[in-house]
Every structure is written in structure tokens, then in C-alpha cells.
Design a protein around this motif. Sequence first.
Motif, PDB file in Angstrom:
ATOM      1  N   LYS A  90      16.137  -1.908 157.964  1.00  0.00           N
ATOM      2  CA  LYS A  90      14.946  -2.753 157.866  1.00  0.00           C
ATOM      3  C   LYS A  90      15.348  -4.170 157.482  1.00  0.00           C
ATOM      4  N   PRO A  91      14.814  -5.181 158.144  1.00  0.00           N
ATOM      5  CA  PRO A  91      13.666  -5.137 159.045  1.00  0.00           C
ATOM      6  C   PRO A  91      14.021  -5.132 160.535  1.00  0.00           C
ATOM      7  N   MET A  92      15.282  -4.942 160.922  1.00  0.00           N
ATOM      8  CA  MET A  92      15.658  -5.168 162.324  1.00  0.00           C
ATOM      9  C   MET A  92      15.638  -3.938 163.218  1.00  0.00           C
ATOM     10  N   THR A  93      16.035  -2.804 162.702  1.00  0.00           N
ATOM     11  CA  THR A  93      16.206  -1.618 163.539  1.00  0.00           C
ATOM     12  C   THR A  93      15.610  -0.423 162.811  1.00  0.00           C
ATOM     13  N   GLU A  94      14.727   0.301 163.505  1.00  0.00           N
ATOM     14  CA  GLU A  94      14.138   1.466 162.859  1.00  0.00           C
ATOM     15  C   GLU A  94      14.144   2.661 163.793  1.00  0.00           C
ATOM     16  N   ASN A  95      14.170   3.833 163.167  1.00  0.00           N
ATOM     17  CA  ASN A  95      14.049   5.098 163.890  1.00  0.00           C
ATOM     18  C   ASN A  95      15.138   5.295 164.946  1.00  0.00           C
ATOM     19  N   VAL A  96      16.391   5.147 164.516  1.00  0.00           N
ATOM     20  CA  VAL A  96      17.514   5.461 165.398  1.00  0.00           C
ATOM     21  C   VAL A  96      18.289   6.629 164.797  1.00  0.00           C
ATOM     22  N   GLU A  97      19.168   7.200 165.600  1.00  0.00           N
ATOM     23  CA  GLU A  97      20.042   8.262 165.118  1.00  0.00           C
ATOM     24  C   GLU A  97      21.479   7.775 165.256  1.00  0.00           C
ATOM     25  N   LEU A  98      22.254   7.938 164.174  1.00  0.00           N
ATOM     26  CA  LEU A  98      23.678   7.605 164.214  1.00  0.00           C
ATOM     27  C   LEU A  98      24.457   8.897 164.385  1.00  0.00           C
ATOM     28  N   GLN A  99      25.365   8.894 165.337  1.00  0.00           N
ATOM     29  CA  GLN A  99      26.274  10.021 165.533  1.00  0.00           C
ATOM     30  C   GLN A  99      27.688   9.459 165.408  1.00  0.00           C
ATOM     31  N   THR A 100      28.436   9.997 164.448  1.00  0.00           N
ATOM     32  CA  THR A 100      29.789   9.523 164.195  1.00  0.00           C
ATOM     33  C   THR A 100      30.747  10.685 164.377  1.00  0.00           C
ATOM     34  N   TYR A 101      31.763  10.478 165.218  1.00  0.00           N
ATOM     35  CA  TYR A 101      32.729  11.534 165.528  1.00  0.00           C
ATOM     36  C   TYR A 101      34.123  11.092 165.098  1.00  0.00           C
ATOM     37  N   PHE A 102      34.869  12.011 164.509  1.00  0.00           N
ATOM     38  CA  PHE A 102      36.224  11.763 164.025  1.00  0.00           C
ATOM     39  C   PHE A 102      37.138  12.800 164.680  1.00  0.00           C
ATOM     40  N   GLU A 103      38.263  12.350 165.213  1.00  0.00           N
ATOM     41  CA  GLU A 103      39.210  13.293 165.819  1.00  0.00           C
ATOM     42  C   GLU A 103      40.628  12.898 165.434  1.00  0.00           C
ATOM     43  N   ALA A 104      41.322  13.836 164.786  1.00  0.00           N
ATOM     44  CA  ALA A 104      42.709  13.585 164.398  1.00  0.00           C
ATOM     45  C   ALA A 104      43.565  13.430 165.652  1.00  0.00           C
ATOM     46  N   ASP A 105      44.422  12.414 165.630  1.00  0.00           N
ATOM     47  CA  ASP A 105      45.367  12.171 166.717  1.00  0.00           C
ATOM     48  C   ASP A 105      46.694  11.808 166.057  1.00  0.00           C
ATOM     49  N   GLY A 106      47.413  12.831 165.594  1.00  0.00           N
ATOM     50  CA  GLY A 106      48.623  12.595 164.810  1.00  0.00           C
ATOM     51  C   GLY A 106      48.238  11.926 163.505  1.00  0.00           C
ATOM     52  N   GLU A 107      48.849  10.773 163.227  1.00  0.00           N
ATOM     53  CA  GLU A 107      48.524  10.016 162.009  1.00  0.00           C
ATOM     54  C   GLU A 107      47.388   9.021 162.244  1.00  0.00           C
ATOM     55  N   ASN A 108      46.819   9.022 163.443  1.00  0.00           N
ATOM     56  CA  ASN A 108      45.703   8.142 163.774  1.00  0.00           C
ATOM     57  C   ASN A 108      44.409   8.946 163.846  1.00  0.00           C
ATOM     58  N   THR A 109      43.305   8.220 163.937  1.00  0.00           N
ATOM     59  CA  THR A 109      41.994   8.863 164.082  1.00  0.00           C
ATOM     60  C   THR A 109      41.253   8.228 165.239  1.00  0.00           C
TER      61      THR A 109
END
Length: 151
Positions: A90-109
Motif C-alpha cells: 500500500k498504496p501502490m499494489t494490492e491483492n497480488v500473490e507472491l510465489q518464490t522458488y528456491f533451487e539448490a545448484d551446487g553452492e549456488n541457488t
Amino acid sequence: MSDLKNRTLTIEKTFNAPVQLVWDAWTQSEHILKWWAPKGMDIKVIEHDFKVGGKWKYAMPMPDGNKFISEGIYKEIVTLKKIVTSADFKPMTENVELQTYFEADGENTKFVFKVIHATEAYCKQQEEMGFYNGWGSAFERLETTLKTLTS
């Protein structure tokens, strides 16, 4: 309901840090304080109940004295893999869904961040308002935070 792809803004990154560290930086208040806001801005964690059904609420003081409020409720948490939450900025963005995905790739993500909007038009409007610059700046700060946590 319009096509999901046309209602979604996505940022994909690979962080040079192990998945546990990226997960911790995303889910722990003391780390969120260091990166959640764009460069040059501060953030206060008002509430952070990291569990399904738990609420989160952050405030970013603005130069004009007002506060920019970010808040939502966690809908789904798969440890080290996925976080889904409702979100209002608020006040710029309302009623959204955040989807965050994490995937191990060796020592990186490998990291995928999606924001799903109710309509295609709203999605386009948010993109034009600077979605990629704003979140891009926050994720640059996250990258810097991760470097300080690994050293």
C-alpha cells in the motif's frame, strides 16, 4: 480469469550462495531488514510470523513522512523450495500473490520470483510502474546481504 502467464511478472536470478543461506535471508527478520526495500530506503519489520496462515507486515518510511506498508499472509511454505503469500504493497499494489522458488545448484541457488495479478491490465500497469526496477534493486541488496553472510 485471463491467462496466468499474462497476469504474472517474473524475475529469475542465480545467487552465488547456498540455498539455506538464501532461504534464511528471505525468511528471517534480521536479514529482511537489510534488503527488502529499494536502495537507500529503510524497512521496519512490524510483524513476521513465518508459518502457513502467519502474517507479515513491513513499513518503509517515505521522505514525505508517509509510510509504505507491505503485508500479507503465508499460504504455502515448502522448506528450502517454495513460499507462496498474499501481498499488498500500500498504496501502490494490492491483492497480488507472491510465489518464490528456491533451487539448490551446487553452492549456488536458482531463484524464481513471480507476482501474480488479478487481471492482465493490472499486471501491465504494475510493470509500467517500475516492477522490475524496484524488485531488481531489492534483489541487488539481497545479493550484497548474501555476500556479507558468507564472508
